[in-house]
Design an enzyme around this catalytic site. Structure first.
Site, mmCIF file in Angstrom:
data_model
loop_
_atom_site.group_PDB
_atom_site.id
_atom_site.type_symbol
_atom_site.label_atom_id
_atom_site.label_comp_id
_atom_site.label_asym_id
_atom_site.label_seq_id
_atom_site.Cartn_x
_atom_site.Cartn_y
_atom_site.Cartn_z
ATOM 1 N N GLY A 201 0.824 -1.202 0.000
ATOM 2 C CA GLY A 201 0.000 0.000 0.000
ATOM 3 C C GLY A 201 0.851 1.242 0.000
ATOM 4 O O GLY A 201 1.925 1.261 0.614
ATOM 5 N N GLY B 187 -3.661 2.855 4.779
ATOM 6 C CA GLY B 187 -4.475 2.139 5.756
ATOM 7 C C GLY B 187 -3.932 0.784 6.149
ATOM 8 O O GLY B 187 -4.626 -0.003 6.795
ATOM 9 N N LYS B 188 -2.672 0.491 5.805
ATOM 10 C CA LYS B 188 -2.093 -0.812 6.129
ATOM 11 C C LYS B 188 -2.020 -1.032 7.640
ATOM 12 O O LYS B 188 -2.400 -2.091 8.144
ATOM 13 C CB LYS B 188 -0.687 -0.928 5.521
ATOM 14 N N GLU C 66 5.582 -3.522 8.013
ATOM 15 C CA GLU C 66 6.867 -2.915 7.627
ATOM 16 C C GLU C 66 8.035 -3.550 8.379
ATOM 17 O O GLU C 66 9.007 -2.888 8.732
ATOM 18 C CB GLU C 66 6.853 -1.399 7.872
#
Length: 472
Positions: free
Chosen positions: A43, A48-49, A174
């Site tokens: 994204g 909005g991840k 991440e």
């Protein structure tokens, strides 16, 4: 195969604290993940991840507020009715900002805490903690506090914790960021070997990803769509990373200045280290000119941030000289000339609104009037994509990194050190912030683990090899 995780028609928007309408972050999102399936969600900036990760972990909307719709089930349980602490064996979450997850005073205690909560016996607990520390290269940090770890070391602690608990669903937000190449490879291996479901959320398509995942989705307009046969190209087109070219030096408006380090020796001890080990870093020579953008790379814990703190006057050094334009400077003088953007933006953001944060330094400039301050704040908001009325504590992590960049943009420093700026940002967004800070001819030192981003910002640089900084 039955689905372990099933999300249907998920919608969510954060509670507004400014009186403005809330933005719909997730909108009719569907996702099914069978046991053992490896899923990658790509994204762009602020898509909005992390919101999705927090909802699946039971943290949102319980602790952040906002209306939610749809159904979420994990192994037959309604996730919206579960408390986070009841999901320890079902869901594991590694945040993009590792500092927000630490609760214990040492690395060893951080790993032991959830095992103790689950009632694991002391002999087994010790064995599992020892194995996790060894596997992730953390044995020498056993009794070190989180505050004394580098960004990559913090991330390894949380990944080690995830692997040790091995919940039914891993959520890695991440998690490849902050890690150097070797540890990224190890994380890839852990994902590949896991028999449980793994959901990875990322802002960049990394070299580790091909062949690692069963399903790859793009998070677009609040929904998940298949990435297609060429996910890297699809994602690059979505977030604007396609067509990027390396940045070029910029002529300084205020003349050419040179930041130099000569024969620097840094001795650094982690205060919480009971073994009193002292880390040393040698910097025979370093040079950064106005308009240059250069890079600094090295393994996790090799001393990149240590040098950054010395270069901006935050930390002292044993011997050597730090100079600008041939003149040796005190730490206070360095601090006024070299802007340092920390890995974690939350360590540099402290006021109620974006407007307050951007105005703070300008209001201490006697030459500026209220109108001038307002104009410069408005300009910075426009350039960095910020709303002056937003509350930083409710902004996303990438937005807070943009705010951190805007604050330093207004300071007009002749030199900047950007410490892992690209973490949690798309290549385009990270490059854009770098370009803005370099736009007036400032010299920029970019610290990164990502060779592709390094190529996008500079062709020259340094690396740390065996506690010694040398030209790359």
């Amino acid at each position: 195969m039955a689905d372990l995780l099933e999300v249907r028609d998920l919608g969510y928007s954060y509670q507004s604290y400014t009186g403005k309408p809330s933005r719909q972050v997730l909108d009719h999102l569907d996702l099914s993940v069978p046991m053992g399936r490896k899923v990658l969600v790509l994204g762009p900036f602020d898509a909005g991840k992390t919101t999705l990760a927090r909802i699946l972990s039971g943290l949102t909307p319980k602790y952040l507020g906002g209306p939610i719709t749809g159904t979420l089930t994990l192994d037959g349980k309604n996730l919206l009715e579960c408390e986070p602490w009841d999901l320890v064996e079902e869901v594991g979450y590694v945040s993009q900002n590792p500092q927000e997850q630490f609760i214990a005073s040492t690395v060893e205690d951080e790993l032991a805490f959830p095992l103790e909560s689950l009632g694991v016996g002391r002999p087994e607990m010790r064995q599992r903690v020892d194995q996790a520390l060894k596997r992730w290269g953390l044995e020498k940090y056993r009794r070190v506090s989180e505050s004394q770890l580098s960004g990559g070391e913090r991330k390894r602690v949380l990944v080690a914790l995830e692997e040790m608990l091995d919940p039914k669903l891993w959520i890695l937000d991440e998690s490849f960021d902050d890690l150097d190449r070797d540890w990224r490879d190890q994380l890839s291996g852990s994902i590949r070997k896991s028999k449980h479901a793994v959901l990875v959320l990322a802002s960049r398509y990394l070299s580790q990803f091909p062949g690692l995942f069963d399903d790859i989705y793009l998070l677009k307009d609040g929904r998940l769509v298949p990435a297609g046969e060429d996910p890297e190209a699809s994602f690059s087109a979505l977030c604007g990373d396609d067509g990027l070219v390396p940045l070029h030096p910029v002529r300084s408006e205020g003349g050419t200045h040179v930041l130099e380090a000569r024969d620097i020796r840094i001795a650094h001890q982690r205060i919480s280290d009971e073994d009193h080990r002292i880390f040393h870093l040698e910097v025979p020579e370093f040079r950064l000119e106005s308009g240059q953008i250069i890079t600094l790379v090295g393994e996790n814990g090799s001393g990149k941030s240590t040098f950054a703190r010395v270069a901006c006057g935050l930390d002292s050094f044993e011997k050597g000289t730090m100079m600008i334009d041939g003149r040796s400077l005190t730490r206070d003088e360095l601090n006024c000339a070299v802007g340092y953007l920390f890995q974690n933006p939350d360590l540099q953001i402290f006021l109620p609104t974006v407007r307050d944060e951007l105005s703070w330094s300008l209001e201490r400039d006697a030459s500026m009037d209220r109108r001038g301050i307002s104009e410069r704040v408005a300009q910075a908001c426009s350039l960095f994509g910020l709303d002056p009325d937003d509350t930083p504590t409710t902004m996303s992590y990438p937005q807070r990194k943009a705010l951190q960049g805007a604050v330093y943009y207004l300071l007009d420093r002749p030199f900047y050190v950007l410490d892992e700026l690209d973490n949690a940002l798309t290549y385009r967004k990270a490059q854009e912030i770098t370009r803005l800070l370099a736009g007036k001819g400032s010299g920029i030192l970019v610290i990164t683990h990502d060779p592709q981003f390094a190529r996008l910002v500079g062709t020259d640089g340094f690396r740390i090899d065996g506690q010694r900084m040398v030209r790359a």
